[in-house]
Design an enzyme around this catalytic site. Structure first.
Site, PDB file in Angstrom:
ATOM      1  N   GLY A  17      28.875 -47.184  26.403  1.00 46.03           N
ATOM      2  CA  GLY A  17      29.423 -48.431  26.925  1.00 46.03           C
ATOM      3  C   GLY A  17      29.704 -49.521  25.905  1.00 46.03           C
ATOM      4  CB  ILE A  18      29.291 -53.192  26.275  1.00 44.30           C
ATOM      5  CG1 ILE A  18      30.259 -53.371  27.460  1.00 44.30           C
ATOM      6  CG2 ILE A  18      29.293 -54.420  25.361  1.00 44.30           C
ATOM      7  CD1 ILE A  18      29.883 -54.473  28.443  1.00 44.30           C
ATOM      8  CG  ASP A  58      12.106 -48.338  26.605  1.00 43.03           C
ATOM      9  OD1 ASP A  58      12.492 -49.513  26.799  1.00 43.03           O
ATOM     10  OD2 ASP A  58      11.900 -47.531  27.524  1.00 43.03           O
ATOM     11  CB  VAL A  59      15.400 -52.610  24.452  1.00 41.84           C
ATOM     12  CG1 VAL A  59      16.444 -52.097  23.481  1.00 41.84           C
ATOM     13  CG2 VAL A  59      15.821 -52.377  25.901  1.00 41.84           C
ATOM     14  CE1 TYR A  89      26.549 -51.443  35.635  1.00 39.77           C
ATOM     15  CE2 TYR A  89      25.599 -52.265  33.590  1.00 39.77           C
ATOM     16  CZ  TYR A  89      26.519 -51.484  34.249  1.00 39.77           C
ATOM     17  OH  TYR A  89      27.419 -50.725  33.536  1.00 39.77           O
ATOM     18  CB  SER A 137      26.098 -59.972  33.269  1.00 40.75           C
ATOM     19  OG  SER A 137      27.014 -59.321  34.123  1.00 40.75           O
ATOM     20  CE1 TYR A 153      23.109 -56.864  35.003  1.00 38.77           C
ATOM     21  CE2 TYR A 153      24.689 -58.275  36.120  1.00 38.77           C
ATOM     22  CZ  TYR A 153      24.349 -57.472  35.048  1.00 38.77           C
ATOM     23  OH  TYR A 153      25.241 -57.281  34.022  1.00 38.77           O
ATOM     24  CE  LYS A 157      22.692 -58.639  31.934  1.00 37.83           C
ATOM     25  NZ  LYS A 157      22.715 -58.146  30.532  1.00 37.83           N
ATOM     26  N   PRO A 183      30.460 -60.441  29.731  1.00 37.33           N
ATOM     27  CG  PRO A 183      29.707 -58.338  29.072  1.00 37.33           C
ATOM     28  CD  PRO A 183      29.218 -59.674  29.521  1.00 37.33           C
TER      29      PRO A 183
HETATM   30  N1  LIG Z   1      30.013 -52.741  32.466  1.00 40.12           N
HETATM   31  C1  LIG Z   1      30.139 -53.917  33.043  1.00 40.12           C
HETATM   32  O1  LIG Z   1      30.991 -54.124  33.954  1.00 40.12           O
HETATM   33  C2  LIG Z   1      29.287 -55.072  32.610  1.00 40.12           C
HETATM   34  C3  LIG Z   1      29.626 -56.368  33.052  1.00 40.12           C
HETATM   35  C4  LIG Z   1      28.860 -57.433  32.660  1.00 40.12           C
HETATM   36  C5  LIG Z   1      27.763 -57.228  31.843  1.00 40.12           C
HETATM   37  N2  LIG Z   1      27.447 -55.988  31.420  1.00 40.12           N
HETATM   38  C6  LIG Z   1      26.278 -55.857  30.545  1.00 40.12           C
HETATM   39  O2  LIG Z   1      26.637 -55.169  29.372  1.00 40.12           O
HETATM   40  C7  LIG Z   1      25.509 -54.447  28.875  1.00 40.12           C
HETATM   41  C8  LIG Z   1      25.926 -52.992  28.654  1.00 40.12           C
HETATM   42  O3  LIG Z   1      26.366 -52.469  29.895  1.00 40.12           O
HETATM   43  P1  LIG Z   1      27.232 -51.119  29.950  1.00 40.12           P
HETATM   44  O4  LIG Z   1      28.118 -51.240  31.126  1.00 40.12           O
HETATM   45  O5  LIG Z   1      27.794 -50.815  28.618  1.00 40.12           O
HETATM   46  O6  LIG Z   1      26.086 -50.080  30.339  1.00 40.12           O
HETATM   47  P2  LIG Z   1      25.940 -48.527  30.002  1.00 40.12           P
HETATM   48  O7  LIG Z   1      24.985 -47.998  31.024  1.00 40.12           O
HETATM   49  O8  LIG Z   1      27.262 -47.872  29.890  1.00 40.12           O
HETATM   50  O9  LIG Z   1      25.225 -48.571  28.599  1.00 40.12           O
HETATM   51  C9  LIG Z   1      23.966 -49.207  28.489  1.00 40.12           C
HETATM   52  C10 LIG Z   1      23.196 -48.615  27.331  1.00 40.12           C
HETATM   53  O10 LIG Z   1      21.902 -49.238  27.292  1.00 40.12           O
HETATM   54  C11 LIG Z   1      20.925 -48.223  27.143  1.00 40.12           C
HETATM   55  N3  LIG Z   1      19.625 -48.631  27.678  1.00 40.12           N
HETATM   56  C12 LIG Z   1      19.312 -48.959  28.967  1.00 40.12           C
HETATM   57  N4  LIG Z   1      17.994 -49.216  29.062  1.00 40.12           N
HETATM   58  C13 LIG Z   1      17.471 -49.076  27.805  1.00 40.12           C
HETATM   59  C14 LIG Z   1      16.178 -49.202  27.260  1.00 40.12           C
HETATM   60  N5  LIG Z   1      15.127 -49.532  28.029  1.00 40.12           N
HETATM   61  N6  LIG Z   1      15.998 -49.003  25.935  1.00 40.12           N
HETATM   62  C15 LIG Z   1      17.051 -48.655  25.155  1.00 40.12           C
HETATM   63  N7  LIG Z   1      18.314 -48.498  25.607  1.00 40.12           N
HETATM   64  C16 LIG Z   1      18.515 -48.713  26.929  1.00 40.12           C
HETATM   65  C17 LIG Z   1      21.516 -47.017  27.904  1.00 40.12           C
HETATM   66  O11 LIG Z   1      20.901 -45.807  27.516  1.00 40.12           O
HETATM   67  C18 LIG Z   1      22.983 -47.111  27.471  1.00 40.12           C
HETATM   68  O12 LIG Z   1      23.196 -46.502  26.230  1.00 40.12           O
HETATM   69  C19 LIG Z   1      24.403 -54.627  29.906  1.00 40.12           C
HETATM   70  O13 LIG Z   1      23.542 -55.653  29.466  1.00 40.12           O
HETATM   71  C20 LIG Z   1      25.138 -55.057  31.154  1.00 40.12           C
HETATM   72  O14 LIG Z   1      24.340 -55.854  32.004  1.00 40.12           O
HETATM   73  C21 LIG Z   1      28.177 -54.900  31.778  1.00 40.12           C
END
Ligand SMILES: NC(=O)c1ccc[n+]([C@@H]2O[C@H](COP(=O)([O-])OP(=O)(O)OC[C@H]3O[C@@H](n4cnc5c(N)ncnc54)[C@H](O)[C@@H]3O)[C@@H](O)[C@H]2O)c1
Length: 246
Positions: A17-18, A58-59, A89, A137, A153, A157, A183
């Site tokens: 992801g992001i 793990d974060v 989320y 978020s 959530y 945030k 985002p």
């Molecule tokens: N995708 C969206 O529409 C969106 C919108 C707004 C905000 N966000 C935010 O962007 C961020 C990334 O979201 P995304 O959509 O890329 O998610 P995603 O699920 O595609 O990727 C998230 C990553 O975080 C990792 N992760 C989760 N828990 C973890 C932990 N305890 N320790 C280590 N790694 C961990 C996962 O393994 C994954 O690699 C998040 O904070 C999310 O809230 C996403």
């Protein structure tokens, strides 16, 4: 063009992801990446090059952050950039969410960003320079469709925004800026389970009517992480295609 040559950048949640989009862009512009994920991401590190490394962690674990900070210090002697992108989320109505799940959301989305800053700021302080970019978020809680169970959530945030402002104030004298990126709805693995009509309900309220991509968000993160953004701190920038906030 933003240049990250000789910068050491830690990006959490960078397997997908992001976070992965951010890691790719910073590496393309010259940074050496430290990828922090629960699983092994040495394949991605090898793909990024520039001496990138993968550190399992793990974060939500204080011990894993201590291990990460020691690894970074031993291998590079400094940490210039921290991007806190890991997050979850889950959708759950208030009465379906037990306390353990509430804690998991808070720990992953908010506690992690406190732990990350606490682990790496001592290294940034030594260099009198640092950039922290926190992924926030839906910080007003009004952009998700009415009735959707997302209060946990939104609360986590909003906490990210508060932490960002507090740290910005606290760390400015050390040459460290702290900003957040909000985002819009973004096409990632994590969002893939969300029904398309829900996604469309959100992005049809944007001025630019499409899903965001990880690359869209990464460009905003990269600016805040760059030398160019040295007079910006404590801000939350919405990279959301001009979503109309109610
Ligand atoms: N995708 C969206 O529409 C969106 C919108 C707004 C905000 N966000 C935010 O962007 C961020 C990334 O979201 P995304 O959509 O890329 O998610 P995603 O699920 O595609 O990727 C998230 C990553 O975080 C990792 N992760 C989760 N828990 C973890 C932990 N305890 N320790 C280590 N790694 C961990 C996962 O393994 C994954 O690699 C998040 O904070 C999310 O809230 C996403």
């Amino acid at each position: 063009m933003l240049n990250f040559e000789n910068k050491i950048a830690v990006v959490t949640g960078s397997r997908l992801g992001i976070g992965r989009g951010v890691a790719r862009l910073l590496a393309e512009r010259g940074a050496t990446l430290v990828l922090m994920n629960r699983g092994d991401t040495s394949d991605l590190a090898a793909e990024l090059g520039k001496g990138a490394i993968s550190v399992r962690g793990d974060v939500t674990s204080e011990a894993d952050w201590a291990h990460l900070a020691k690894t970074v210090e031993d291998q590079f002697g400094r940490a210039d950039i921290l991007v806190n992108a890991a997050g979850i989320y889950p959708v759950a109505a208030l009465t379906d969410m037990d306390y353990a799940e509430w804690r998991r959301v808070m720990a992953t989305n908010l506690d992690s960003q406190f732990l990350g800053a606490r682990a790496l700021v001592p290294l940034m302080r030594k260099a009198k320079w640092g950039r922290i970019v926190n992924i926030a978020s839906d910080v007003v809680g009004l952009v998700t469709p009415p009735g959707m169970g997302f209060s946990h959530y939104v609360a986590s945030k909003m906490g990210v925004v508060g932490l960002t402002r507090g740290l910005a104030n606290e760390l400015a004298a050390d040459g460290i800026t702290v900003n957040a990126v909000h985002p819009g709805i973004t096409d990632t693995e994590g969002a893939s389970g969300m029904p398309n009509e829900v996604k469309a309900q959100v992005y049809m309220n944007q001025a630019i009517k499409r899903l965001g991509t990880p690359a869209d968000i990464a460009r905003t993160v990269a600016f805040l992480a760059s030398e160019e953004a040295d007079f910006l701190t404590g801000q939350t920038i919405a990279a959301d295609g001009g979503l109309i906030k109610l």
